[in-house]
Design an enzyme around this catalytic site. Structure first.
Site, PDB file in Angstrom:
ATOM      1  N   LYS A  30       0.942  -1.287  -0.063  1.00  0.00           N
ATOM      2  CA  LYS A  30       0.220   0.132  -0.433  1.00  0.00           C
ATOM      3  C   LYS A  30       0.974   1.507  -0.159  1.00  0.00           C
ATOM      4  O   LYS A  30       0.589   2.526  -0.620  1.00  0.00           O
ATOM      5  CB  LYS A  30      -1.010  -0.329   1.320  1.00  0.00           C
ATOM      6  CG  LYS A  30      -1.611   1.504   1.742  1.00  0.00           C
ATOM      7  CD  LYS A  30      -2.334   1.349   2.290  1.00  0.00           C
ATOM      8  CE  LYS A  30      -1.996   1.993   4.364  1.00  0.00           C
ATOM      9  NZ  LYS A  30      -1.555   3.459   3.963  1.00  0.00           N
ATOM     10  N   ASN A  31       1.861   1.555   0.949  1.00  0.00           N
ATOM     11  CA  ASN A  31       2.998   2.440   0.994  1.00  0.00           C
ATOM     12  C   ASN A  31       4.002   2.750  -0.663  1.00  0.00           C
ATOM     13  O   ASN A  31       4.885   3.243  -0.028  1.00  0.00           O
ATOM     14  CB  ASN A  31       3.816   2.486   1.905  1.00  0.00           C
ATOM     15  CG  ASN A  31       2.067   2.874   3.249  1.00  0.00           C
ATOM     16  OD1 ASN A  31       0.757   3.178   3.456  1.00  0.00           O
ATOM     17  ND2 ASN A  31       2.325   2.656   4.944  1.00  0.00           N
ATOM     18  N   CYS A 125      -4.894  11.615  12.940  1.00  0.00           N
ATOM     19  CA  CYS A 125      -5.831  10.144  13.111  1.00  0.00           C
ATOM     20  C   CYS A 125      -5.648   9.897  14.401  1.00  0.00           C
ATOM     21  O   CYS A 125      -4.760  10.615  15.321  1.00  0.00           O
ATOM     22  CB  CYS A 125      -5.085   9.234  11.927  1.00  0.00           C
ATOM     23  SG  CYS A 125      -3.922   8.577  12.027  1.00  0.00           S
ATOM     24  N   ARG A 130       0.209  13.721  13.591  1.00  0.00           N
ATOM     25  CA  ARG A 130       0.565  13.583  11.411  1.00  0.00           C
ATOM     26  C   ARG A 130       0.806  14.776  11.253  1.00  0.00           C
ATOM     27  O   ARG A 130       0.039  15.096  10.571  1.00  0.00           O
ATOM     28  CB  ARG A 130      -0.650  13.128  11.490  1.00  0.00           C
ATOM     29  CG  ARG A 130      -0.806  11.739  11.921  1.00  0.00           C
ATOM     30  CD  ARG A 130       0.227  10.753  12.217  1.00  0.00           C
ATOM     31  NE  ARG A 130       0.908   9.894  11.145  1.00  0.00           N
ATOM     32  CZ  ARG A 130       0.464   9.080  10.013  1.00  0.00           C
ATOM     33  NH1 ARG A 130      -1.151   8.139  10.526  1.00  0.00           N
ATOM     34  NH2 ARG A 130       1.097   8.501   9.223  1.00  0.00           N
ATOM     35  N   PRO A 131       1.949  16.147  11.784  1.00  0.00           N
ATOM     36  CA  PRO A 131       1.639  17.193  11.165  1.00  0.00           C
ATOM     37  C   PRO A 131       2.726  16.610   9.570  1.00  0.00           C
ATOM     38  O   PRO A 131       3.051  15.957   9.299  1.00  0.00           O
ATOM     39  CB  PRO A 131       3.336  18.293  11.942  1.00  0.00           C
ATOM     40  CG  PRO A 131       3.143  17.237  12.611  1.00  0.00           C
ATOM     41  CD  PRO A 131       2.504  16.153  13.221  1.00  0.00           C
ATOM     42  N   ASP A 133       4.522  19.939   8.249  1.00  0.00           N
ATOM     43  CA  ASP A 133       5.452  20.647   8.686  1.00  0.00           C
ATOM     44  C   ASP A 133       6.705  20.509   7.687  1.00  0.00           C
ATOM     45  O   ASP A 133       7.534  21.634   7.107  1.00  0.00           O
ATOM     46  CB  ASP A 133       5.568  21.564   9.847  1.00  0.00           C
ATOM     47  CG  ASP A 133       5.955  20.591  11.000  1.00  0.00           C
ATOM     48  OD1 ASP A 133       5.603  19.746  10.668  1.00  0.00           O
ATOM     49  OD2 ASP A 133       7.448  20.357  11.940  1.00  0.00           O
ATOM     50  N   ASP A 315       5.015  -0.145  12.551  1.00  0.00           N
ATOM     51  CA  ASP A 315       3.283  -0.837  11.557  1.00  0.00           C
ATOM     52  C   ASP A 315       3.140  -1.887  12.265  1.00  0.00           C
ATOM     53  O   ASP A 315       1.828  -2.472  11.580  1.00  0.00           O
ATOM     54  CB  ASP A 315       3.167  -0.088   9.735  1.00  0.00           C
ATOM     55  CG  ASP A 315       3.260   1.003  10.145  1.00  0.00           C
ATOM     56  OD1 ASP A 315       3.619   1.721   8.449  1.00  0.00           O
ATOM     57  OD2 ASP A 315       2.923   2.142  10.629  1.00  0.00           O
ATOM     58  N   ILE A 337       7.533   5.852  17.273  1.00  0.00           N
ATOM     59  CA  ILE A 337       7.444   7.129  15.882  1.00  0.00           C
ATOM     60  C   ILE A 337       6.015   7.746  16.688  1.00  0.00           C
ATOM     61  O   ILE A 337       6.122   9.544  16.109  1.00  0.00           O
ATOM     62  CB  ILE A 337       7.300   5.596  14.794  1.00  0.00           C
ATOM     63  CG1 ILE A 337       8.778   4.850  14.655  1.00  0.00           C
ATOM     64  CG2 ILE A 337       7.010   7.376  13.670  1.00  0.00           C
ATOM     65  CD1 ILE A 337      10.165   6.153  14.293  1.00  0.00           C
ATOM     66  N   ARG A 407      -8.941  -0.335   4.315  1.00  0.00           N
ATOM     67  CA  ARG A 407      -7.718   0.980   3.715  1.00  0.00           C
ATOM     68  C   ARG A 407      -6.493  -0.509   3.607  1.00  0.00           C
ATOM     69  O   ARG A 407      -5.714  -0.056   3.137  1.00  0.00           O
ATOM     70  CB  ARG A 407      -7.976   1.679   4.977  1.00  0.00           C
ATOM     71  CG  ARG A 407      -8.811   2.347   5.385  1.00  0.00           C
ATOM     72  CD  ARG A 407      -8.469   4.461   5.561  1.00  0.00           C
ATOM     73  NE  ARG A 407      -7.406   3.827   5.246  1.00  0.00           N
ATOM     74  CZ  ARG A 407      -6.349   4.846   6.271  1.00  0.00           C
ATOM     75  NH1 ARG A 407      -6.616   5.020   7.513  1.00  0.00           N
ATOM     76  NH2 ARG A 407      -5.475   4.945   6.117  1.00  0.00           N
TER      77      ARG A 407
HETATM   78  C1  EPZ Z   1       5.017   6.629   6.731  1.00  0.00           C
HETATM   79  O1  EPZ Z   1       3.916   8.106   7.618  1.00  0.00           O
HETATM   80  C2  EPZ Z   1       3.712   5.769   6.763  1.00  0.00           C
HETATM   81  N1  EPZ Z   1       2.863   5.721   5.490  1.00  0.00           N
HETATM   82  C3  EPZ Z   1       2.813   5.096   7.801  1.00  0.00           C
HETATM   83  O2  EPZ Z   1       1.953   4.422   7.203  1.00  0.00           O
HETATM   84  C4  EPZ Z   1       3.467   4.555   9.048  1.00  0.00           C
HETATM   85  O3  EPZ Z   1       3.309   5.026  10.208  1.00  0.00           O
HETATM   86  C5  EPZ Z   1       4.572   5.534   8.839  1.00  0.00           C
HETATM   87  O4  EPZ Z   1       5.322   6.425   7.362  1.00  0.00           O
HETATM   88  C6  EPZ Z   1       6.068   5.473   9.745  1.00  0.00           C
HETATM   89  O5  EPZ Z   1       7.044   4.073   9.048  1.00  0.00           O
HETATM   90  C7  EPZ Z   1       2.999   5.764   4.096  1.00  0.00           C
HETATM   91  O6  EPZ Z   1       3.622   5.473   3.264  1.00  0.00           O
HETATM   92  C8  EPZ Z   1       1.327   6.472   3.225  1.00  0.00           C
HETATM   93  P1  EPZ Z   1       6.482   9.575   9.021  1.00  0.00           P
HETATM   94  P2  EPZ Z   1       4.595   9.459   6.967  1.00  0.00           P
HETATM   95  O7  EPZ Z   1       6.072  11.540   7.993  1.00  0.00           O
HETATM   96  O8  EPZ Z   1       4.859   9.361   6.325  1.00  0.00           O
HETATM   97  C9  EPZ Z   1       6.271  13.227  12.113  1.00  0.00           C
HETATM   98  C10 EPZ Z   1      -0.001   3.201   7.336  1.00  0.00           C
HETATM   99  O9  EPZ Z   1      -1.045   3.791   7.052  1.00  0.00           O
HETATM  100  N2  EPZ Z   1       6.096  14.079  11.224  1.00  0.00           N
HETATM  101  O10 EPZ Z   1       7.079   8.899   8.716  1.00  0.00           O
HETATM  102  O11 EPZ Z   1       2.736  10.061   7.397  1.00  0.00           O
HETATM  103  C11 EPZ Z   1       5.240  12.426  12.583  1.00  0.00           C
HETATM  104  O12 EPZ Z   1       4.527  13.037  13.327  1.00  0.00           O
HETATM  105  C12 EPZ Z   1       1.075   4.348   8.039  1.00  0.00           C
HETATM  106  O13 EPZ Z   1       0.449   2.420   6.179  1.00  0.00           O
HETATM  107  C13 EPZ Z   1       6.621  15.106  11.783  1.00  0.00           C
HETATM  108  O14 EPZ Z   1       6.874  15.993  13.062  1.00  0.00           O
HETATM  109  O15 EPZ Z   1       4.992   8.656   8.657  1.00  0.00           O
HETATM  110  C14 EPZ Z   1       5.873  10.881  13.030  1.00  0.00           C
HETATM  111  O16 EPZ Z   1       5.923  11.073  14.611  1.00  0.00           O
HETATM  112  C15 EPZ Z   1       0.284   4.246   9.238  1.00  0.00           C
HETATM  113  N3  EPZ Z   1       6.971  16.556  10.468  1.00  0.00           N
HETATM  114  C16 EPZ Z   1       7.046  10.891  13.073  1.00  0.00           C
HETATM  115  O17 EPZ Z   1       7.574  12.153  12.098  1.00  0.00           O
HETATM  116  C17 EPZ Z   1       6.196  15.935   8.911  1.00  0.00           C
HETATM  117  O18 EPZ Z   1       6.370  17.197   8.043  1.00  0.00           O
HETATM  118  C18 EPZ Z   1       7.313  10.384  11.501  1.00  0.00           C
HETATM  119  O19 EPZ Z   1       6.101  10.522  10.580  1.00  0.00           O
HETATM  120  C19 EPZ Z   1       6.187  14.245   9.313  1.00  0.00           C
HETATM  121  C20 EPZ Z   1       6.474  13.545  10.488  1.00  0.00           C
END
Ligand code: EPZ
Length: 426
Positions: A30-31, A125, A130-131, A133, A315, A337, A407
């Site tokens: 999916k990802n 969510c 999930r920012p 920024d 995950d 995470i 999903r």
């Molecule tokens: C990806 O989400 C995956 N989704 C997530 O799977 C997965 O849990 C996550 O990576 C961690 O491995 C997809 O690939 C579509 P991150 P992502 O940005 O990219 C913080 C699923 O449904 N952060 O790596 O959104 C964030 O809050 C999902 O399969 C900021 O602070 O995760 C988190 O604590 C669940 N600012 C950490 O970084 C930002 O701009 C890692 O988030 C972006 C992220």
């Protein structure tokens, strides 16, 4: 394809304690599918993706790309053809983005190809705020003017995006993917430092390189991109879903290896296998990329910490916790995470698990067995943990809010029925 409306309020009924055995096949990731579909915005040629999983999130991304103007042909069998020739809209509307946070992945490609994008700010969510920024800061560094007004991110670029050095303060998977897709058409060189190492990032880079992008270093902390003027169409096969694979490996472990998994992406789960072995489960290869997970006589409690790839994936956190609830002794699971990814703990407690949360760590006291109850699916991956719990719990388990499940897992109930599970949607 799944129709989201009819699935929203369904309940899954499971009669646990059955003996499961048989073979299960892993679907496309999916990802990987989501960023690869967003990357089809970067060219006016035809793109054909293979091994696309049938998931609600894929359907949502299709709707979003059609809204933008893409002609999409679902050729069935996981093959989908895309062509964004005539732009219809540069807006990703709230009703679509609110269903799937990964919609943010169209921002980079829209800025890169059209110099303008209006994307609804993704809501949080259940697992955290999930920012985004870090995504927005990166695009500003590449010369985009980014404003957030009335719940929308509005991005504008005069001319082309400019290559820049992007230092991520923390690893972000979709942040890395968004910048990668913006950089491939930017003017000059972009260097992404502290890039995410996930296989899905590498799969996206491989697809972009086949389209003519100039990328090196994907899969390491530093990715270097030299922008080109345009990208061609491509046919690309999506990698297997390592999270679905890990989920079914945990199930195989719980059913004494009588479940064989096909298309198992062995190399993506090295660290997960280390944890299995520490508990007392061995991954047995049966022919080319088919595995089963067999247990040794003694099982030991372990301490698991989630970290960025290549370490233990967040995950799979709920799923490994479910397994540990029935491993004698005191285990612990630490979630590093996301700030709120223990929503499945109270649900597991309803099934008889003994778990105590202290800060980021859940302390588990293994019990003899779980007993069926009514529970809620809380987030997409945790919902799979509820299914696993229902399959091993004695008696009947009802799982509510299972749209989370659809999903992220392709037809999971039919796959499990093939293994002998007594599972039905009511
Ligand atoms: C990806 O989400 C995956 N989704 C997530 O799977 C997965 O849990 C996550 O990576 C961690 O491995 C997809 O690939 C579509 P991150 P992502 O940005 O990219 C913080 C699923 O449904 N952060 O790596 O959104 C964030 O809050 C999902 O399969 C900021 O602070 O995760 C988190 O604590 C669940 N600012 C950490 O970084 C930002 O701009 C890692 O988030 C972006 C992220």
């Amino acid at each position: 394809m799944i129709d989201s409306k009819e699935k929203l309020c369904e309940v899954l009924e499971i009669r646990g304690g059955k003996d499961l055995k048989g073979t299960i096949e892993i679907s496309g990731a999916k990802n990987s599918a989501l960023p690869n579909m967003a990357a089809t915005i970067l060219t006016d040629d035809t793109v054909e993706l293979h091994n696309v999983p049938t998931l609600l999130d894929v359907k949502t991304m299709i709707h979003l790309l059609q809204h933008i103007g893409s002609d999409i042909y679902d050729l069935s069998g996981g093959v989908i053809r895309f062509r964004l020739k005539d732009l219809n809209s540069l807006e990703a509307p709230y009703d679509l983005v609110s269903k799937m946070r990964a919609s943010i992945l169209v921002l980079g490609p829209l800025l890169a190809r059209f110099g303008y994008a209006q994307v609804a700010l993704p809501g949080g969510c259940s697992i955290g705020t999930r920012p985004v920024d870090l995504h927005l800061e990166a695009f500003r560094k590449m010369g985009a003017e980014i404003k957030v007004e009335h719940g929308y991110i509005i991005g504008k670029v005069a001319g082309r995006l400019k290559g820049a050095v992007i230092k991520f303060p923390r690893k972000t998977v979709t942040g890395t993917e968004n910048v990668l897709m913006a950089a491939v058409l930017a003017e000059g060189e972009t260097v992404i430092e502290n890039a995410a190492l996930e296989p899905e990032v590498v799969d996206l880079a491989n697809m972009l390189k086949k389209m003519g992008a100039d990328i090196e270093g994907e899969g390491t902390d530093v990715i270097r991109v030299r922008g080109v003027r345009n990208l061609n169409g491509v046919t690309h096969k999506i990698i297997p879903d390592r999270i679905e694979a890990g989920t079914f490996a945990i199930l195989s472990a719980l059913f004494d290896g009588k479940i064989v998994i096909k298309n198992y992406p062995f190399e993506y789960l090295t660290y997960v296998h280390k944890i299995f072995e520490k508990i007392g489960f061995n991954i047995v290869k049966i022919g080319d990329n088919q595995v089963a997970v067999v247990r040794s006589e003694r099982l030991n409690p372990v301490a698991v910490e989630t970290k960025e790839y290549p370490f233990f994936p967040t995950d799979l956190q709920a799923q490994i916790m479910t397994l540990l609830t029935v491993v004698k002794g005191r285990s612990s699971v630490t979630e590093n995470i996301f700030e709120n990814r223990f929503m499945h703990v109270p649900e597991l407690q309803r099934l008889g698990a003994e778990i105590r949360i202290k800060g980021r760590t859940a302390y588990i006291n293994g019990v003899e067995k779980l007993t069926g109850a009514e529970v809620k699916a809380t987030d997409l991956r945790a919902s799979a943990a509820m299914v696993i719990a229902g399959l091993i719990a004695e008696g009947k388990t009802l799982i509510y809010d299972i749209y989370h499940l659809d999903r992220g897992y392709e037809n999971i109930d039919s796959k499990l029925k093939l293994l002998g599970a007594e599972i039905s949607r009511i």
